[in-house]
Design an enzyme around this catalytic site. Sequence first.
Site, short mmCIF file in Angstrom:
data_model
loop_
_atom_site.label_atom_id
_atom_site.label_comp_id
_atom_site.label_asym_id
_atom_site.label_seq_id
_atom_site.Cartn_x
_atom_site.Cartn_y
_atom_site.Cartn_z
CG HIS A 1 15.57 -6.83 9.24
ND1 HIS A 1 16.21 -6.69 10.46
CD2 HIS A 1 14.38 -6.19 9.39
CE1 HIS A 1 15.44 -6.02 11.30
NE2 HIS A 1 14.33 -5.70 10.68
CG HIS B 1 14.91 -3.12 13.94
ND1 HIS B 1 13.79 -3.85 14.17
CD2 HIS B 1 15.72 -3.30 15.02
CE1 HIS B 1 13.89 -4.47 15.34
NE2 HIS B 1 15.05 -4.15 15.87
CB ALA C 1 -0.91 0.02 1.23
P1 FDA Z 1 9.01 -1.15 0.79
O1 FDA Z 1 8.49 -2.52 0.94
O2 FDA Z 1 8.75 -0.19 1.86
O3 FDA Z 1 8.43 -0.49 -0.54
C1 FDA Z 1 8.20 -1.21 -1.73
C2 FDA Z 1 6.90 -0.72 -2.33
O4 FDA Z 1 6.84 -1.12 -3.69
C3 FDA Z 1 5.66 -1.29 -1.65
O5 FDA Z 1 4.75 -0.24 -1.37
C4 FDA Z 1 5.11 -2.26 -2.68
O6 FDA Z 1 3.71 -2.44 -2.62
C5 FDA Z 1 5.55 -1.61 -3.98
N1 FDA Z 1 5.68 -2.53 -5.11
C6 FDA Z 1 6.29 -3.74 -5.13
N2 FDA Z 1 6.24 -4.26 -6.36
C7 FDA Z 1 5.61 -3.35 -7.14
C8 FDA Z 1 5.27 -3.31 -8.52
N3 FDA Z 1 5.59 -4.32 -9.35
N4 FDA Z 1 4.61 -2.24 -8.99
C9 FDA Z 1 4.29 -1.21 -8.18
N5 FDA Z 1 4.57 -1.20 -6.87
C10 FDA Z 1 5.24 -2.25 -6.36
N6 FDA Z 1 12.48 -2.04 10.07
C11 FDA Z 1 12.71 -1.21 11.11
O7 FDA Z 1 13.56 -0.34 10.99
N7 FDA Z 1 12.04 -1.36 12.29
C12 FDA Z 1 11.14 -2.34 12.48
O8 FDA Z 1 10.56 -2.45 13.55
C13 FDA Z 1 10.90 -3.23 11.41
N8 FDA Z 1 10.02 -4.25 11.57
C14 FDA Z 1 9.59 -4.94 10.46
C15 FDA Z 1 8.51 -5.79 10.58
C16 FDA Z 1 7.98 -6.41 9.46
C17 FDA Z 1 6.81 -7.32 9.59
C18 FDA Z 1 8.60 -6.20 8.19
C19 FDA Z 1 8.05 -6.87 6.96
C20 FDA Z 1 9.71 -5.37 8.08
C21 FDA Z 1 10.21 -4.72 9.20
N9 FDA Z 1 11.25 -3.82 9.12
C22 FDA Z 1 11.55 -3.04 10.19
C23 FDA Z 1 11.98 -3.62 7.85
C24 FDA Z 1 11.65 -2.31 7.12
O9 FDA Z 1 10.35 -1.90 7.35
C25 FDA Z 1 11.90 -2.49 5.61
O10 FDA Z 1 13.21 -2.96 5.43
C26 FDA Z 1 11.73 -1.21 4.81
O11 FDA Z 1 10.50 -0.62 5.07
C27 FDA Z 1 11.87 -1.53 3.32
O12 FDA Z 1 11.72 -0.37 2.55
P2 FDA Z 1 11.81 -0.43 0.96
O13 FDA Z 1 11.69 0.95 0.48
O14 FDA Z 1 13.03 -1.20 0.60
O15 FDA Z 1 10.58 -1.32 0.49
#
Ligand code: FDA
Length: 569
Positions: free
Chosen positions: A506, A549, A85
């Site tokens: 991660h 994190h 989202a």
């Molecule tokens: P991110 O996933 O944020 O963005 C990717 C976006 O691209 C998404 O919105 C997705 O829907 C979109 N997308 C994907 N494919 C697409 C396509 N083909 N077309 C259009 N859109 C598309 N970190 C931290 O610092 N503290 C914490 O407490 C936590 N805890 C945690 C819990 C859980 C359950 C998870 C899953 C992860 C964490 N993390 C965390 C990790 C951290 O939140 C994470 O590493 C980053 O938010 C990743 O950011 P990105 O920009 O790399 O990807």
Amino acid sequence: TSVSTYDYIVVGGGTSGLVVANRLSELENINVLVIEAGGSAYDNVNVTDTGGYGNAFGTEIDWAYKTKDQEYGGGAPQTVRAGKALGGTSLINGMVYTRAQKSQIDAWETVGNKGWNWETLFPYYKKGEGFQVPDDYSWLEGSGVAYDPADHGYKGPLKVGWSSNQLNDGLAQKLNTTYQNMDVPIPYNKDANGGQMVGYTLYPKTVDSKLNIREDAARAYYYPYQSRSNLHVWLNTNVNKLTWKSGDDAIADGVEVTLANGTTSIVKASREIILAAGSLKSPLLLELSGVGNPDVLSKYGIKTKVNLPTVGENLQDQMNNGLAFDSKTKYSKVPDYVAYPSVGQMFSNATAVGKQLLANLPKYAAQVASANGNVTKSKDIERFFKIQWDLIFKSHIPVAEILLEPSGYTYDTEYWATVPFARGNVHISSADPTAAASIDPKYFMLDFDLQAQAQAARFIRQIFQTEPFASMAGSETSPGLSSVAAGADDQGWSSFIKNNYRSNFHPISTAAMMPKEVGGVVDTSLKVYGVSNVRVVDASVMPFQVCGHLQSTVYAVAERAADIIKNEN
Ligand code: FDA
């Protein structure tokens, strides 16, 4: 407004993508389009509730990626969660805001990324941060909340601070005393966000302290700016692949998308495409566009545009386990007490452990290389492993994160070894952009990763044998001494660990920033090798795991990415 051509297209409106889109759209003459596969989660209580961690799992805003069966890690597949989202994974994460040990970011430079080190990244951590100084100091008493003003930024969009859920009178001090009473004391660390992480601390989170709701990338970087006429967002739109200008050179001129109504169309970008789809998606988009390993691409009938075999390799994640103990008192609020022990604090025989690991590095490197068909070279992996070894045994980075989470009459703990050596990969398994990918983190492929995970479990047992915690807690309920005996060796811990771990969520490094000749996918300006105008700005580019994190480092890298792009224009 409808514009047919944009200057920049940001693929993925997640944590990193919204930072870059926000900063680029500060330039009024620049049109930016963000394309996000998911919808808006602005009013989603599973997002906003600061005590609701996990409630969004398995809902429509969770990609819930499935890995391959984990050959070395219990056999079963694992679920790796990621937000779907506007706001991406920042919508569903644990909101923890911790950075990295200084030397870990310096290692990015050691590996060959000139100009990427702690000193150059630290200002970007602060640039994004809107640290909320706790204004009611009475509630700080007993809560353990503390910070060093110099370690924080105050003018950035991203609110960082503490929520009322994080308070729990007196427990912080009792835990601190316990850590000081351990065989090797764990020092108190007032603020782990200044580049020195080792010790016991209570970290801040991405929360709006006043409203007591989650702060996420959309709330910080998009909604307050959505009236900018040059900042466009398409929701519920899936990017399928890049489109190329005709000719042999790899110059992207747009993306193919599938709109919410199911139709496919092309959107043009005159300057650049910026991939921010997350570390388990961005490399796939490169492959679907013909950028990657020809052996992978040809299997699915995709013509190679740029031969870049390490796309999707170097995948690094962590493994999360927990122990639980009865509590003699009842807890209602949920504080987050964390310890980051160094190798000398966690292993009483650290020198011997280090020697043995050092001797194993060539073997480990060969194992990693052979597992991926020598796409990444054994000698390069060995060099990275030596850098990682130096971080553990010379720079004394934290080797584990130990979390204490009391609730009701239970002391839950969660823990993970911070820097596993296993390297896995993510690749397409079809030319269909909606098909599930082949994700293989290779959890527990290398013995040391189990050794560290088992030692962290022993460390937790030690906490609960040390006063005052020893008297505050009852017996261990998971795994329990009948399941894993006191004094169990690594083998004794193995089945509990491998049958009960989960991904620590991660995943990084699948489009790593490194020199091309050692397996990098992007250069120091985050441009994909061999392509003139495509960058990756998400967690994929981080060459090494960090002990904090990920989100703070993801935000910081994206802030810097935006400056790099602006400076080139
Ligand atoms: P991110 O996933 O944020 O963005 C990717 C976006 O691209 C998404 O919105 C997705 O829907 C979109 N997308 C994907 N494919 C697409 C396509 N083909 N077309 C259009 N859109 C598309 N970190 C931290 O610092 N503290 C914490 O407490 C936590 N805890 C945690 C819990 C859980 C359950 C998870 C899953 C992860 C964490 N993390 C965390 C990790 C951290 O939140 C994470 O590493 C980053 O938010 C990743 O950011 P990105 O920009 O790399 O990807």
